[in-house]
Every structure is written in C-alpha cells, then in structure tokens.
Design an enzyme around this catalytic site. Structure first.
Site, PDB file in Angstrom:
ATOM      1  N   GLY A   9       0.850  -1.193   0.000  1.00  0.00           N
ATOM      2  CA  GLY A   9       0.000   0.000   0.000  1.00  0.00           C
ATOM      3  C   GLY A   9       0.879   1.233   0.000  1.00  0.00           C
ATOM      4  O   GLY A   9       1.821   1.345  -0.794  1.00  0.00           O
ATOM      5  N   GLU A  85       0.394   1.724  11.845  1.00  0.00           N
ATOM      6  CA  GLU A  85      -0.691   0.875  11.348  1.00  0.00           C
ATOM      7  C   GLU A  85      -1.454   0.232  12.498  1.00  0.00           C
ATOM      8  O   GLU A  85      -1.940  -0.885  12.392  1.00  0.00           O
ATOM      9  CB  GLU A  85      -0.115  -0.194  10.398  1.00  0.00           C
TER      10      GLU A  85
HETATM   11  C1  BEZ Z   1       1.640  -1.171   3.098  1.00  0.00           C
HETATM   12  O1  BEZ Z   1       1.738  -0.132   2.537  1.00  0.00           O
HETATM   13  O2  BEZ Z   1       2.147  -2.163   2.662  1.00  0.00           O
HETATM   14  C2  BEZ Z   1       0.866  -1.299   4.321  1.00  0.00           C
HETATM   15  C3  BEZ Z   1      -0.481  -1.390   4.224  1.00  0.00           C
HETATM   16  C4  BEZ Z   1      -1.211  -1.502   5.355  1.00  0.00           C
HETATM   17  C5  BEZ Z   1      -0.581  -1.529   6.585  1.00  0.00           C
HETATM   18  C6  BEZ Z   1       0.786  -1.468   6.658  1.00  0.00           C
HETATM   19  C7  BEZ Z   1       1.518  -1.361   5.523  1.00  0.00           C
END
Ligand code: BEZ
Length: 178
Positions: A9, A85
């Site tokens: 993400g 997160e």
């Molecule tokens: C990410 O960008 O990979 C990510 C997405 C959600 C939570 C933590 C990291």
C-alpha cells in the site's frame, strides 16, 4: 537480525523508515483490497476512509515492494510500523518471491475481518463514493487511491481492483455524481 518488510500500500511510495535495499517482490495467496476502514489516516472516527488490506485468495499473487531493514534498526522500524498501522493491522510472516523464486521470509501487515474497522466488500459505486467523500490527517482518500494506482503502474504491477476505483475517481463525470 535484519528483517524484510513487504509493502503493498502506501509503503510503496512512502516507506517512512530507513532501509538498506528495496526490490519488487510478490506474495502468494493474498489479494489487495480497499476493504479496511481508516479513522486515523484517510478518514476520521465516524467517517471512515478506505485503505488497503490483504484478503486470502488461494490463487492470487500480490505484487509490491520488499524492504530490507538493517539489524540495528529492525526493532525500531517494526515498532514504528506497529504504531503507524495500529488501526487493526497485525504482523504476518510470508514468503517473499521474485523472479528467482522465494528469496526471504518477510513481515507484512494485514487487517483481517476480526478488527473493528474492517469494512469488507462493497460495490464499486459504494467504494468510489466513500473514497471521494473521505479525508483524514494524512490527506484525501482519493489522493491515496490515485497515488497507489500510479505507484503500482510504475512497478508494472497494475492491480485491477485499484485501477477500477482510481479510474472512476478520475472520471470527468465523478464531479457531477458527487
Ligand atoms: C503497506 O503499505 O504495505 C501497508 C499497508 C497496510 C498496513 C501497513 C503497511
């Protein structure tokens, strides 16, 4: 011990932590979906935005970026990500793949259906509508989706689910529907 973190993400374009190496990578058995509610980044309590999580899909492959964190920074980086997160995501261990096969075991953050902000599946129109209306301390939810689509295209890893929502958000008709 050094650790690999897999980003699928916002970590792809804004990792916000020090790393010694990054490479295009993928994991098996998960699909990226805008199914997690955000009340701290792209939405607020009572008006959740939508951000990505991973959902189990046996035949799926999710492409992202693997970051290698140096031994002496690993603990602090994982603690930073736990905090960033904190809204429903938990660490999972996964195999990281590249063209050569599995190259490492890594950590990925997943928010599953047991967390209070999990929103789950919705129609394309409902997701687009929610994303268009949402904003939070990290900015507009639409900007998040458009940035993610752009980052995935740059990785040659365009994702149909994200593309369809980014396309609808960019449509000249979007403003008329809002
Ligand atoms: C990410 O960008 O990979 C990510 C997405 C959600 C939570 C933590 C990291």
């Amino acid at each position: 011990m050094s650790v690999w973190v897999f980003g699928y993400g916002s970590l792809i374009w804004r990792p916000s932590f020090p790393f010694v190496e990054k490479r295009r990578a993928w994991i098996h058995g998960f699909a990226r979906r805008l199914w997690q509610g955000s009340d701290d980044h792209r939405g607020v309590p009572g008006a959740l935005g939508r951000v990505v999580t991973l959902v189990p899909v046996p035949e799926a492959r999710c492409v992202g970026v693997a970051f290698l964190i140096a031994d002496h920074e690993a603990e602090a980086v994982l603690a930073h990500l736990d905090h960033r997160e904190k809204n429903g995501y938990q660490r999972h261990a996964v195999d990281l793949h590249d063209e050569g096969g599995v190259f490492a075991r890594g950590t990925v953050f997943v928010a599953d259906e047991r967390n209070a902000n999990f929103l789950g599946e919705a129609s394309l129109d409902a997701i687009v509508d929610q994303v268009r209306r949402s904003r939070g301390p990290s900015g507009d939810n639409a900007e998040y989706v458009v940035e993610l689509a752009r980052a995935l295209r740059a990785l040659e890893a365009a994702d149909d689910h994200i593309e369809s929502i980014a396309d609808a958000l960019s449509s000249p008709y979007a403003i008329l529907d809002a």
